[in-house]
Design a protein around this motif. Structure first.
Motif, PDB file in Angstrom:
ATOM      1  N   ASP A 171      -5.195  -6.992  -0.056  1.00 56.04           N
ATOM      2  CA  ASP A 171      -4.089  -6.277   0.591  1.00 56.04           C
ATOM      3  C   ASP A 171      -4.544  -5.603   1.874  1.00 56.04           C
ATOM      4  O   ASP A 171      -3.791  -5.537   2.861  1.00 56.04           O
ATOM      5  N   ASP A 172      -5.763  -5.085   1.881  1.00 49.46           N
ATOM      6  CA  ASP A 172      -6.283  -4.429   3.085  1.00 49.46           C
ATOM      7  C   ASP A 172      -6.415  -5.426   4.236  1.00 49.46           C
ATOM      8  O   ASP A 172      -6.153  -5.085   5.393  1.00 49.46           O
ATOM      9  N   ALA A 173      -6.828  -6.650   3.910  1.00 50.18           N
ATOM     10  CA  ALA A 173      -6.957  -7.678   4.938  1.00 50.18           C
ATOM     11  C   ALA A 173      -5.593  -8.025   5.532  1.00 50.18           C
ATOM     12  O   ALA A 173      -5.454  -8.224   6.747  1.00 50.18           O
ATOM     13  N   ILE A 174      -4.584  -8.079   4.684  1.00 56.20           N
ATOM     14  CA  ILE A 174      -3.230  -8.392   5.154  1.00 56.20           C
ATOM     15  C   ILE A 174      -2.704  -7.257   6.021  1.00 56.20           C
ATOM     16  O   ILE A 174      -2.126  -7.487   7.100  1.00 56.20           O
ATOM     17  N   ARG A 175      -2.886  -6.028   5.586  1.00 53.95           N
ATOM     18  CA  ARG A 175      -2.388  -4.884   6.358  1.00 53.95           C
ATOM     19  C   ARG A 175      -3.052  -4.818   7.733  1.00 53.95           C
ATOM     20  O   ARG A 175      -2.405  -4.506   8.729  1.00 53.95           O
ATOM     21  N   PHE A 176      -4.362  -5.122   7.786  1.00 57.49           N
ATOM     22  CA  PHE A 176      -5.039  -5.126   9.080  1.00 57.49           C
ATOM     23  C   PHE A 176      -4.436  -6.193   9.986  1.00 57.49           C
ATOM     24  O   PHE A 176      -4.176  -5.930  11.175  1.00 57.49           O
ATOM     25  N   LEU A 177      -4.210  -7.371   9.453  1.00 53.61           N
ATOM     26  CA  LEU A 177      -3.646  -8.455  10.266  1.00 53.61           C
ATOM     27  C   LEU A 177      -2.286  -8.060  10.833  1.00 53.61           C
ATOM     28  O   LEU A 177      -2.030  -8.240  12.028  1.00 53.61           O
ATOM     29  N   LEU A 178      -1.421  -7.537   9.995  1.00 55.63           N
ATOM     30  CA  LEU A 178      -0.072  -7.188  10.453  1.00 55.63           C
ATOM     31  C   LEU A 178      -0.127  -6.080  11.511  1.00 55.63           C
ATOM     32  O   LEU A 178       0.578  -6.139  12.523  1.00 55.63           O
ATOM     33  N   ALA A 179      -0.985  -5.079  11.265  1.00 53.11           N
ATOM     34  CA  ALA A 179      -1.085  -3.969  12.218  1.00 53.11           C
ATOM     35  C   ALA A 179      -1.687  -4.431  13.544  1.00 53.11           C
ATOM     36  O   ALA A 179      -1.214  -4.052  14.620  1.00 53.11           O
ATOM     37  N   ALA A 180      -2.725  -5.262  13.483  1.00 52.17           N
ATOM     38  CA  ALA A 180      -3.378  -5.719  14.706  1.00 52.17           C
ATOM     39  C   ALA A 180      -2.519  -6.720  15.472  1.00 52.17           C
ATOM     40  O   ALA A 180      -2.651  -6.842  16.699  1.00 52.17           O
ATOM     41  N   ALA A 181      -1.652  -7.446  14.780  1.00 48.30           N
ATOM     42  CA  ALA A 181      -0.715  -8.325  15.469  1.00 48.30           C
ATOM     43  C   ALA A 181       0.267  -7.498  16.297  1.00 48.30           C
ATOM     44  O   ALA A 181       0.672  -7.896  17.395  1.00 48.30           O
ATOM     45  N   ASP A 182       0.644  -6.319  15.771  1.00 48.65           N
ATOM     46  CA  ASP A 182       1.534  -5.419  16.506  1.00 48.65           C
ATOM     47  C   ASP A 182       0.798  -4.697  17.633  1.00 48.65           C
ATOM     48  O   ASP A 182       1.385  -4.410  18.679  1.00 48.65           O
ATOM     49  N   ASP A 183      -0.477  -4.393  17.409  1.00 44.83           N
ATOM     50  CA  ASP A 183      -1.272  -3.642  18.378  1.00 44.83           C
ATOM     51  C   ASP A 183      -2.654  -4.271  18.468  1.00 44.83           C
ATOM     52  O   ASP A 183      -3.546  -3.960  17.682  1.00 44.83           O
ATOM     53  N   ASN A 184      -2.839  -5.170  19.438  1.00 45.86           N
ATOM     54  CA  ASN A 184      -4.103  -5.902  19.571  1.00 45.86           C
ATOM     55  C   ASN A 184      -5.300  -4.993  19.812  1.00 45.86           C
ATOM     56  O   ASN A 184      -6.446  -5.404  19.585  1.00 45.86           O
ATOM     57  N   ALA A 185      -5.065  -3.762  20.240  1.00 51.13           N
ATOM     58  CA  ALA A 185      -6.176  -2.849  20.477  1.00 51.13           C
ATOM     59  C   ALA A 185      -6.994  -2.619  19.207  1.00 51.13           C
ATOM     60  O   ALA A 185      -8.188  -2.307  19.273  1.00 51.13           O
ATOM     61  N   LEU A 186      -6.357  -2.801  18.046  1.00 46.23           N
ATOM     62  CA  LEU A 186      -7.063  -2.606  16.776  1.00 46.23           C
ATOM     63  C   LEU A 186      -8.140  -3.655  16.538  1.00 46.23           C
ATOM     64  O   LEU A 186      -9.090  -3.416  15.789  1.00 46.23           O
ATOM     65  N   VAL A 187      -8.005  -4.808  17.168  1.00 41.21           N
ATOM     66  CA  VAL A 187      -8.974  -5.891  16.957  1.00 41.21           C
ATOM     67  C   VAL A 187      -9.799  -6.189  18.207  1.00 41.21           C
ATOM     68  O   VAL A 187     -10.851  -6.824  18.123  1.00 41.21           O
ATOM     69  N   ASP A 188      -9.362  -5.728  19.360  1.00 38.16           N
ATOM     70  CA  ASP A 188     -10.029  -6.107  20.605  1.00 38.16           C
ATOM     71  C   ASP A 188     -11.495  -5.696  20.646  1.00 38.16           C
ATOM     72  O   ASP A 188     -12.324  -6.408  21.229  1.00 38.16           O
TER      73      ASP A 188
END
Length: 375
Positions: free
Chosen positions: A283-300
């Protein structure tokens, strides 16, 4: 389907005598099959999708199973497939394409109970087994990856086909011995990224089909559990999110293999969906994906490493992640939302991903809606 075409198709089927109608006995039999319920119960699922819908008068599976017109012919793919993987590189695609075609045929057989289509598919598999296809004497990581990438579509196809009369005891022995040899080649890859997750899922499913609990457990540990151990506390996978503008696409692909593994485990009463390692779950992996898709700064910050980026986008740019919500994401979205139809996370997934009724994604076992959609 127009009434006239439906009538003509029914007459043609009756004349051919090779496909059972919805009210006729199934061609599938679990007798003598080790773990016939692995991933999903083939006999039960076939009966479910072949039952009539009160609303449409058609078989329920016609909304979800692959359309007949979308299933590729097997014969043209055999030659390239027999030569595949051994050269490495792009030749791996021919093995993957063969696996996809067999998967499509198997799921049409699930819906139509077409004994002739099953016979043709089993014959192609036997031809590959007899030729020791895809195997090289001294495999590289590339050769190993070619096998791993074919397994997600290939093994569910065999799980379906081995339960038809088309697969004789001799066929089963030859094909399963070949599949076992392929796993040895797959082991040449270090398997520390999503290829390791895919290989783990393959070991789980093949372990069940072969009655090999040690292989099944190895798949759970080296695939699912190892990925949760490696995952950061924020839900990102280190060896996926450093891939430049493809970081989120690779995060999604790894999630897909994890959920595919969880479905295999669920068929055995094991709850990998709820499993946590050091407090971390899928679930944590899914939540990260959804959040980072909305805000790429989370993964950049991770993606800027730009290790092995997509060929189409070799240069990293902040805030420019490629869309991660492709067929792979739709595949795992089906699995998760069908498993947890009323959860808050399922609502978030539906808000981000347009799932659709027919989904074909290798990373979740091929034509996923046909085996996973709630009817």
């Amino acid at each position: 389907m127009p009434p006239l075409r439906q009538l003509l198709l029914g007459l043609a089927t009756l004349a051919a005598g090779c496909a059972a109608g919805p009210s006729e006995p199934t061609i599938f039999s679990p007798a003598g099959i080790t773990h016939p319920e692995a991933l999903f119960d083939v006999t039960t699922r076939s009966a479910q999708i072949r039952s009539y819908s009160a609303g449409t008068g058609a078989m329920k599976g016609t909304r979800y199973c692959l359309r007949e017109s979308d299933a590729p012919a097997l014969a043209p793919l055999v030659g390239p497939s027999l030569a595949a993987v051994k050269a490495g590189g792009d030749s791996n695609n021919a093995a993957r394409d063969m696996a996809r075609a067999l998967n499509a045929t198997a799921f049409r057989v699930l819906l139509e109970n077409d004994a002739e289509a099953a016979r043709q598919a089993v014959a192609v598999l036997r031809q590959h087994a007899d030729a020791n296809a895809w195997i090289v004497a001294k495999p590289s990581w590339t050769n190993a990856a070619g096998v791993i990438n074919a397994f997600p579509a290939l093994l569910p196809a065999w799980q379906v086909l081995r339960q038809t009369p088309a697969a004789t005891p001799d066929d089963k022995a030859a094909i399963e011995a070949w599949l076992t040899r392929l796993t040895a080649q797959a082991d040449e890859h270090p398997g520390d990224n999503n290829l390791g997750t895919a290989r783990g899922a393959a070991d789980m499913l093949l372990g069940l089909m072969l009655g090999d609990p040690a292989r099944y457990q190895r798949g759970v540990q080296t695939g699912f559990i190892a990925q949760l151990q490696a995952m950061r506390p924020d839900g990102s996978f280190p060896l996926e999110t450093d891939r430049g503008l493809g970081a989120l696409q690779n995060q999604s692909r790894n999630i897909a293999f994890l959920l595919y593994s969880a479905e295999i485990a669920a068929s055995q009463g094991e709850n990998l969906y709820g499993t946590k390692v050091d407090g971390k779950s899928v679930d944590d992996a899914i939540r990260f994906l959804l959040a980072a898709a909305d805000d790429n700064a989370l993964v950049d910050g991770y993606a800027a490493t730009n290790r092995n980026p997509p060929k189409t986008e070799p240069a990293f740019r902040p805030g420019a992640q490629l869309d991660p919500f492709d067929s792979t994401s739709r595949g795992w979205a089906v699995l998760y939302t069908e498993h947890f139809p009323r959860s808050e996370l399922s609502d978030e997934i539906r808000a981000h991903i347009k799932i659709g009724s027919r989904v074909n994604a290798d990373a979740v076992g091929g034509n996923v809606t046909c085996y996973a959609k709630r009817l």
